[in-house]
Design a protein around this motif. Sequence first.
Motif, PDB file in Angstrom:
ATOM      1  N   LYS A 217       0.849  -1.201   0.000  1.00 38.36           N
ATOM      2  CA  LYS A 217       0.000   0.000   0.000  1.00 38.36           C
ATOM      3  C   LYS A 217       0.888   1.256   0.000  1.00 38.36           C
ATOM      4  O   LYS A 217       1.840   1.348   0.780  1.00 38.36           O
ATOM      5  N   GLU A 218       0.585   2.209  -0.892  1.00 35.10           N
ATOM      6  CA  GLU A 218       1.412   3.420  -0.997  1.00 35.10           C
ATOM      7  C   GLU A 218       1.181   4.320   0.219  1.00 35.10           C
ATOM      8  O   GLU A 218       0.038   4.675   0.505  1.00 35.10           O
ATOM      9  N   ARG A 219       2.258   4.649   0.915  1.00 34.10           N
ATOM     10  CA  ARG A 219       2.072   5.467   2.124  1.00 34.10           C
ATOM     11  C   ARG A 219       3.029   6.660   2.226  1.00 34.10           C
ATOM     12  O   ARG A 219       2.627   7.751   2.550  1.00 34.10           O
ATOM     13  N   TRP A 220       4.317   6.468   1.945  1.00 33.03           N
ATOM     14  CA  TRP A 220       5.313   7.499   2.282  1.00 33.03           C
ATOM     15  C   TRP A 220       5.637   8.398   1.095  1.00 33.03           C
ATOM     16  O   TRP A 220       5.866   7.912  -0.011  1.00 33.03           O
ATOM     17  N   ILE A 221       5.736   9.716   1.336  1.00 32.91           N
ATOM     18  CA  ILE A 221       6.285  10.597   0.285  1.00 32.91           C
ATOM     19  C   ILE A 221       7.813  10.587   0.353  1.00 32.91           C
ATOM     20  O   ILE A 221       8.496  10.961  -0.582  1.00 32.91           O
ATOM     21  N   GLY A 222       8.342  10.133   1.483  1.00 30.86           N
ATOM     22  CA  GLY A 222       9.792  10.043   1.641  1.00 30.86           C
ATOM     23  C   GLY A 222      10.132   9.172   2.831  1.00 30.86           C
ATOM     24  O   GLY A 222       9.304   8.966   3.723  1.00 30.86           O
ATOM     25  N   VAL A 223      11.361   8.665   2.809  1.00 26.68           N
ATOM     26  CA  VAL A 223      11.825   7.793   3.891  1.00 26.68           C
ATOM     27  C   VAL A 223      13.274   8.142   4.220  1.00 26.68           C
ATOM     28  O   VAL A 223      14.087   8.360   3.310  1.00 26.68           O
ATOM     29  N   VAL A 224      13.604   8.198   5.523  1.00 31.08           N
ATOM     30  CA  VAL A 224      15.009   8.216   5.955  1.00 31.08           C
ATOM     31  C   VAL A 224      15.246   6.866   6.625  1.00 31.08           C
ATOM     32  O   VAL A 224      14.635   6.559   7.654  1.00 31.08           O
ATOM     33  N   CYS A 236      10.763   0.901   0.547  1.00 28.34           N
ATOM     34  CA  CYS A 236      10.666   1.209  -0.890  1.00 28.34           C
ATOM     35  C   CYS A 236       9.319   0.721  -1.435  1.00 28.34           C
ATOM     36  O   CYS A 236       8.658   1.430  -2.209  1.00 28.34           O
ATOM     37  N   ALA A 237       8.901  -0.466  -0.992  1.00 26.15           N
ATOM     38  CA  ALA A 237       7.671  -1.084  -1.516  1.00 26.15           C
ATOM     39  C   ALA A 237       6.415  -0.331  -1.081  1.00 26.15           C
ATOM     40  O   ALA A 237       5.362  -0.497  -1.680  1.00 26.15           O
ATOM     41  N   SER A 238       6.524   0.477  -0.031  1.00 22.88           N
ATOM     42  CA  SER A 238       5.334   1.214   0.437  1.00 22.88           C
ATOM     43  C   SER A 238       5.476   2.726   0.237  1.00 22.88           C
ATOM     44  O   SER A 238       4.711   3.512   0.788  1.00 22.88           O
ATOM     45  N   THR A 239       6.473   3.138  -0.568  1.00 19.10           N
ATOM     46  CA  THR A 239       6.635   4.564  -0.905  1.00 19.10           C
ATOM     47  C   THR A 239       5.669   4.934  -2.036  1.00 19.10           C
ATOM     48  O   THR A 239       5.456   4.152  -2.962  1.00 19.10           O
ATOM     49  N   ARG A 240       5.082   6.121  -1.905  1.00 22.98           N
ATOM     50  CA  ARG A 240       4.080   6.568  -2.883  1.00 22.98           C
ATOM     51  C   ARG A 240       4.703   6.827  -4.253  1.00 22.98           C
ATOM     52  O   ARG A 240       5.906   7.062  -4.367  1.00 22.98           O
ATOM     53  N   TYR A 241       3.847   6.844  -5.260  1.00 24.30           N
ATOM     54  CA  TYR A 241       4.298   7.109  -6.626  1.00 24.30           C
ATOM     55  C   TYR A 241       5.169   8.382  -6.661  1.00 24.30           C
ATOM     56  O   TYR A 241       4.759   9.432  -6.155  1.00 24.30           O
ATOM     57  N   GLY A 242       6.382   8.258  -7.216  1.00 25.76           N
ATOM     58  CA  GLY A 242       7.259   9.427  -7.365  1.00 25.76           C
ATOM     59  C   GLY A 242       8.001   9.826  -6.103  1.00 25.76           C
ATOM     60  O   GLY A 242       8.744  10.806  -6.108  1.00 25.76           O
ATOM     61  N   GLY A 243       7.800   9.085  -5.019  1.00 25.67           N
ATOM     62  CA  GLY A 243       8.467   9.410  -3.753  1.00 25.67           C
ATOM     63  C   GLY A 243       9.921   8.981  -3.737  1.00 25.67           C
ATOM     64  O   GLY A 243      10.444   8.427  -4.715  1.00 25.67           O
ATOM     65  N   ALA A 244      10.577   9.240  -2.611  1.00 25.71           N
ATOM     66  CA  ALA A 244      12.017   8.957  -2.535  1.00 25.71           C
ATOM     67  C   ALA A 244      12.403   8.386  -1.177  1.00 25.71           C
ATOM     68  O   ALA A 244      11.795   8.712  -0.159  1.00 25.71           O
ATOM     69  N   VAL A 245      13.435   7.557  -1.214  1.00 27.68           N
ATOM     70  CA  VAL A 245      13.956   6.914  -0.006  1.00 27.68           C
ATOM     71  C   VAL A 245      15.438   7.260   0.096  1.00 27.68           C
ATOM     72  O   VAL A 245      16.175   7.093  -0.870  1.00 27.68           O
ATOM     73  N   ALA A 246      15.867   7.771   1.248  1.00 25.48           N
ATOM     74  CA  ALA A 246      17.295   8.047   1.467  1.00 25.48           C
ATOM     75  C   ALA A 246      17.835   6.976   2.406  1.00 25.48           C
ATOM     76  O   ALA A 246      17.392   6.871   3.547  1.00 25.48           O
ATOM     77  N   ALA A 247      18.775   6.185   1.900  1.00 27.30           N
ATOM     78  CA  ALA A 247      19.311   5.056   2.672  1.00 27.30           C
ATOM     79  C   ALA A 247      20.720   5.371   3.125  1.00 27.30           C
ATOM     80  O   ALA A 247      21.577   5.724   2.310  1.00 27.30           O
ATOM     81  N   ALA A 258      15.185  -6.819  -2.100  1.00 27.33           N
ATOM     82  CA  ALA A 258      14.086  -6.043  -2.692  1.00 27.33           C
ATOM     83  C   ALA A 258      13.847  -6.471  -4.137  1.00 27.33           C
ATOM     84  O   ALA A 258      14.623  -7.227  -4.713  1.00 27.33           O
ATOM     85  N   SER A 259      12.759  -5.947  -4.728  1.00 27.62           N
ATOM     86  CA  SER A 259      12.540  -6.130  -6.166  1.00 27.62           C
ATOM     87  C   SER A 259      12.606  -4.745  -6.818  1.00 27.62           C
ATOM     88  O   SER A 259      12.572  -3.715  -6.122  1.00 27.62           O
ATOM     89  N   VAL A 260      12.662  -4.737  -8.141  1.00 25.12           N
ATOM     90  CA  VAL A 260      12.717  -3.445  -8.845  1.00 25.12           C
ATOM     91  C   VAL A 260      11.326  -2.823  -8.986  1.00 25.12           C
ATOM     92  O   VAL A 260      11.197  -1.693  -9.465  1.00 25.12           O
ATOM     93  N   ALA A 261      10.287  -3.546  -8.538  1.00 19.00           N
ATOM     94  CA  ALA A 261       8.907  -3.094  -8.775  1.00 19.00           C
ATOM     95  C   ALA A 261       8.658  -1.637  -8.352  1.00 19.00           C
ATOM     96  O   ALA A 261       8.102  -0.858  -9.141  1.00 19.00           O
ATOM     97  N   PRO A 262       9.026  -1.203  -7.138  1.00 16.42           N
ATOM     98  CA  PRO A 262       8.734   0.189  -6.759  1.00 16.42           C
ATOM     99  C   PRO A 262       9.405   1.205  -7.680  1.00 16.42           C
ATOM    100  O   PRO A 262       8.874   2.297  -7.907  1.00 16.42           O
ATOM    101  N   LEU A 265       7.651   0.648 -11.483  1.00 11.24           N
ATOM    102  CA  LEU A 265       6.186   0.786 -11.600  1.00 11.24           C
ATOM    103  C   LEU A 265       5.655   2.034 -10.897  1.00 11.24           C
ATOM    104  O   LEU A 265       4.580   2.520 -11.221  1.00 11.24           O
ATOM    105  N   ARG A 266       6.431   2.534  -9.907  1.00 11.19           N
ATOM    106  CA  ARG A 266       5.964   3.731  -9.187  1.00 11.19           C
ATOM    107  C   ARG A 266       6.952   4.893  -9.278  1.00 11.19           C
ATOM    108  O   ARG A 266       6.773   5.915  -8.611  1.00 11.19           O
ATOM    109  N   GLY A 267       8.015   4.717 -10.020  1.00 12.25           N
ATOM    110  CA  GLY A 267       8.989   5.804 -10.178  1.00 12.25           C
ATOM    111  C   GLY A 267       9.633   6.218  -8.866  1.00 12.25           C
ATOM    112  O   GLY A 267      10.060   7.366  -8.701  1.00 12.25           O
ATOM    113  N   VAL A 268       9.717   5.282  -7.932  1.00  8.59           N
ATOM    114  CA  VAL A 268      10.355   5.580  -6.642  1.00  8.59           C
ATOM    115  C   VAL A 268      11.858   5.742  -6.861  1.00  8.59           C
ATOM    116  O   VAL A 268      12.462   5.030  -7.665  1.00  8.59           O
TER     117      VAL A 268
END
Length: 333
Positions: A217-224, A236-247, A258-262, A265-268
């Motif tokens: 389910k899409e939830r985060w606009i960003g993740v730290v 990554c799998a629950s980041t919203r379309y176009g969102g970003a994750v900083a690892a 992980a998979s490449v799906a986010p 398919l969601r431009g994460v």
Amino acid sequence: MFKALLINKTDDAGYRCALTELDEAQLPANGDVTVRVDWSTLNYKDGLAITGKSPVVRSFPLVPGIDFAGTVTASEHPRWTAGDRVILNGFGVGESHWGGLAQMARVKGDWLVALPDGLDARDAMAIGTAGYTAMLCVMALQRHWAEAGVKPGSGEVLVTGANGGVGSIAIALLAGLGHTVVASTGRLGEADFLKSLGAAEVIDRSTLSAAGKPLQKERWIGVVDSVGSHTLANACASTRYGGAVAACGLAQGMDLPASVAPFILRGVTLYGVDSVMAPLARREAAWAQLATGLDRGKLAAITHQIGLADAIGAASEILAGQVRGRLVVNVNA
Ligand code: NDP
């Protein structure tokens, strides 16, 4: 003479870290700036170095401490003169070059950043490499959001490893910018503390730490994320379309199952954040934003002060995930 922690590895005694007295003449000859260390700090990586749990230290004997704040006492470098107040993070200091868990250090002037106006040396080390890395993560998200036109408050931002140094400062920074922060922790008993830093909601890290579906389910606009492994994959799998994750970290593990799906398919976007070799301009920008954008009351609530010798015992505690927030080290106590 000055006091320092010193790590040694010998066939007889094995791997040992002890408080010792050193002569200034013993400081590394390949540095061009000598600094009287005012404050240092204990980071996760220092825990690895002091205990020897991971091969962080690459030459012996070595003074640990990946960061310090202090005052220049002598310089052969054109940018620095005696009396300048400086901060050091990374560049292999405390790993392959003698570091900041000491009263004196000699390093390369190219590695130093000026202590920004409005920040004292103790607060700089209360922030330390963990807080500076949190800032680099937030800056990566800010650049992304600016390009995508995402406004603070328009969605939830996830912070993992919430009670840790990176996590707790990331919460305070993001909340200060007006974001709705969700804190993921294994220590739900600290929920009130995390809310006092600005978390709108606190979730159990077990909801993220096991293998999950490639798209959720899409939830985060960003993740730290300072945790890695399944937690990062689920983030990554629950980041919203176009969102970003900083690892930036690997507290759960170095793997990324992980998979490449986010991404496809969601431009994460997944940003990797490194503090050790970050370019000078980015460091200066991070420290400038920390000096103005981090609530000092929250920083004080996150910070615990210890003496130089205490850092040896605290090293095991930080690796065991028992430290809340940041440990600032008074090298003169
Ligand atoms: P801390 O030990 O202070 O915090 C780590 C936090 O991660 C803990 O407090 C805990 O938070 C959580 N955690 C610990 N073990 C696990 C686990 N098995 N599964 C899930 N969560 C866990 O460390 P720092 O904040 O200083 O550093 C965090 C990470 O970032 C480290 O891996 C460190 O090496 C890395 N780092 C990377 C840098 C870079 O340049 N890329 C720079 C600085 C740090 P809680 O109790 O709330 O669950």
